[in-house]
Design an enzyme around this catalytic site. Structure first.
Site, PDB file in Angstrom:
ATOM      1  N   LYS A   1      31.300  47.044  39.869  1.00 50.24           N
ATOM      2  CA  LYS A   1      31.250  46.103  41.095  1.00 50.24           C
ATOM      3  C   LYS A   1      30.114  46.243  41.893  1.00 50.24           C
ATOM      4  CE  LYS A   1      36.180  45.370  40.902  1.00 50.24           C
ATOM      5  NZ  LYS A   1      37.375  45.144  41.880  1.00 50.24           N
TER       6      LYS A   1
ATOM      7  N   HIS B   1      35.775  36.760  36.926  1.00 48.59           N
ATOM      8  CA  HIS B   1      36.672  37.762  37.634  1.00 48.59           C
ATOM      9  C   HIS B   1      36.741  37.151  38.964  1.00 48.59           C
ATOM     10  CE1 HIS B   1      37.364  41.222  40.190  1.00 48.59           C
ATOM     11  NE2 HIS B   1      37.480  41.974  39.086  1.00 48.59           N
TER      12      HIS B   1
ATOM     13  N   GLU C   1      36.903  38.116  42.012  1.00 49.28           N
ATOM     14  CA  GLU C   1      36.231  38.386  43.052  1.00 49.28           C
ATOM     15  C   GLU C   1      35.048  37.220  43.035  1.00 49.28           C
ATOM     16  OE1 GLU C   1      35.346  42.307  42.704  1.00 49.28           O
ATOM     17  OE2 GLU C   1      37.279  42.895  43.330  1.00 49.28           O
TER      18      GLU C   1
ATOM     19  N   GLU D   1      44.252  39.792  35.698  1.00 43.35           N
ATOM     20  CA  GLU D   1      44.089  40.587  36.766  1.00 43.35           C
ATOM     21  C   GLU D   1      44.656  40.028  37.920  1.00 43.35           C
ATOM     22  OE1 GLU D   1      40.521  43.386  36.150  1.00 43.35           O
ATOM     23  OE2 GLU D   1      39.780  41.716  37.303  1.00 43.35           O
TER      24      GLU D   1
ATOM     25  N   GLY E   1      42.230  46.523  43.716  1.00 41.28           N
ATOM     26  CA  GLY E   1      41.712  47.221  44.710  1.00 41.28           C
ATOM     27  C   GLY E   1      42.439  47.336  46.074  1.00 41.28           C
TER      28      GLY E   1
ATOM     29  N   SER F   1      43.962  48.149  39.960  1.00 41.65           N
ATOM     30  CA  SER F   1      44.741  49.555  40.573  1.00 41.65           C
ATOM     31  C   SER F   1      45.072  50.330  39.417  1.00 41.65           C
ATOM     32  CB  SER F   1      45.796  49.290  41.448  1.00 41.65           C
ATOM     33  OG  SER F   1      45.386  48.503  42.597  1.00 41.65           O
TER      34      SER F   1
HETATM   35  P1  PGA Z   1      40.645  47.922  40.770  1.00 40.95           P
HETATM   36  O1  PGA Z   1      39.757  46.864  40.084  1.00 40.95           O
HETATM   37  O2  PGA Z   1      40.814  48.603  39.547  1.00 40.95           O
HETATM   38  O3  PGA Z   1      39.876  48.578  41.659  1.00 40.95           O
HETATM   39  O4  PGA Z   1      41.940  47.432  41.150  1.00 40.95           O
HETATM   40  C1  PGA Z   1      39.933  45.845  38.939  1.00 40.95           C
HETATM   41  C2  PGA Z   1      38.973  44.868  38.551  1.00 40.95           C
HETATM   42  O5  PGA Z   1      38.855  44.064  39.533  1.00 40.95           O
HETATM   43  O6  PGA Z   1      38.432  44.840  37.651  1.00 40.95           O
END
Ligand code: PGA
Length: 252
Positions: free
Chosen positions: A11, A95, A97, A167, A173, A213
Site C-alpha cells: 500500500k 482493491h 481501497e 477480501e 486492516g 488481516s
Molecule cells: P491487511 O490488508 O492484511 O492489512 O488486512 C489486506 C489487503 O488489503 O490486501
C-alpha cells in the site's frame, strides 16, 4: 493442484531505504522455500529499486494499480507497458481501497483488467463485501456483481492468467479476520461462478487468494481450506518476520 500464491501489498507505506531493505530480506529469507509463488507489490515509485533488490530470487514484483490506456496525456497515471518495463509480473486491480476510497467502479476495473491482459501483465482481481452487505445477507450477490462487472469480456484463456482475491472489506486492516469457514464459503462460490461463466478447467486452475488481516497466527488454518490458494497480505507484509512465516505456511 493449484500452487499457493502469497502476495504482499505494501500500500502507501515505507520509504525507499526501508522498501529496499524489506525486499532484500524477503528475497533472502525465501531462498530454498519451494512450492509457493511470492509477489511483492511496493508503491510504484519504488518498483525499480525493489526490482533490483529481488533480482535473481524467486520473488516476483507487482504493482498496486495501473491505468487502462496504453500511453498519452493521462497525468499521474501508469500504463501496463510501463509496469512491465520496470519488471512487474502482475498488478493488483479492484482493491477495495481503490473501489471505496478512490471510487473505482466495476467498469473502471474491467478496463484495467482487459488492458493488463492485453499487455501480458497478470492481474490479481479483488472482490469483497462491506460489513453492511454481509449483515444484509447480500455477500453472494455483491461478489457475483463484482466478478461479472470486473471480468466482462475476459475469455476463458485469459481467465487462466488471472488470480482472484477475496477480501472482505470489514477484515482489511481491522485485525478482524474472516473465519476459515466464512472465507471458504465465498471461495467456493467464486469457484462455482467460474465453472458457470467459463468451464471446470478454468474453475479448477484459477487461484483464489484470501485477504484481510492475514498473519502468521491465522494463515495456516485459512490455507488449509481446499479453495483458499494463497493470501494477499497488507499489514503483515511490511515485516519480513511476519510475511515469510506465511509463505512458509503456504509451502507446507
Ligand atoms: P491487511 O490488508 O492484511 O492489512 O488486512 C489486506 C489487503 O488489503 O490486501
Amino acid at each position: 493442484m493449484r500452487r499457493p500464491y502469497i502476495a504482499g501489498n505494501w500500500k502507501m507505506n515505507l520509504d525507499r531505504a526501508s522498501a529496499i531493505a524489506l525486499a532484500t530480506e524477503v528475497a533472502s529469507q525465501t531462498t530454498g522455500i519451494e512450492g509457493v509463488d511470492v509477489a511483492l507489490c511496493p508503491p510504484s515509485v519504488y518498483l525499480d529499486a525493489v526490482g533490483s533488490a529481488i533480482s535473481g530470487s524467486q520473488v516476483v514484483m507487482g504493482a498496486q494499480n495501473m491505468y487502462h490506456q496504453p500511453e498519452g496525456a493521462f497525468t499521474g497515471e501508469l500504463s501496463a507497458a510501463m509496469l512491465l518495463d520496470v519488471g512487474c509480473r502482475c498488478v493488483i486491480l479492484g482493491h477495495s481501497e481503490r473501489r471505496h476510497e478512490i471510487g473505482e467502479s466495476n467498469e473502471d476495473v474491467n478496463k484495467k483488467v482487459l488492458a493488463a491482459l492485453a499487455a501480458g501483465l497478470e492481474p490479481i482481481v479483488c472482490v469483497g463485501e462491506l460489513l453492511a452487505e454481509r449483515e444484509a445477507g447480500t455477500t453472494g450477490e455483491v461478489i457475483r456483481n463484482q466478478f461479472d462487472g470486473s471480468l466482462a469480456g475476459v475469455t476463458a484463456e485469459q481467465m487462466s492468467q488471472i488470480t482472484l482475491a477475496y477480501e472482505p472489506v470489514w477484515a482489511i486492516g481491522t485485525g478482524k479476520v474472516a473465519s476459515p469457514e466464512q472465507a471458504e464459503e465465498v471461495h467456493l462460490d467464486l469457484r462455482k461462478l467460474m465453472e458457470d461463466r467459463y468451464n471446470s478447467e478454468v474453475a479448477q486452475a484459477v487461484r483464489i487468494q484470501y485477504g484481510g488481516s492475514v498473519k502468521p497466527s491465522n494463515a495456516a488454518e485459512l490455507l488449509a481450506k481446499p479453495n483458499i490458494d494463497g493470501c494477499l497480505i497488507g499489514g503483515a507484509s511490511l515485516k519480513a518476520d511476519l510475511f515469510v512465516p506465511v509463505i512458509r505456511a503456504a509451502a507446507e
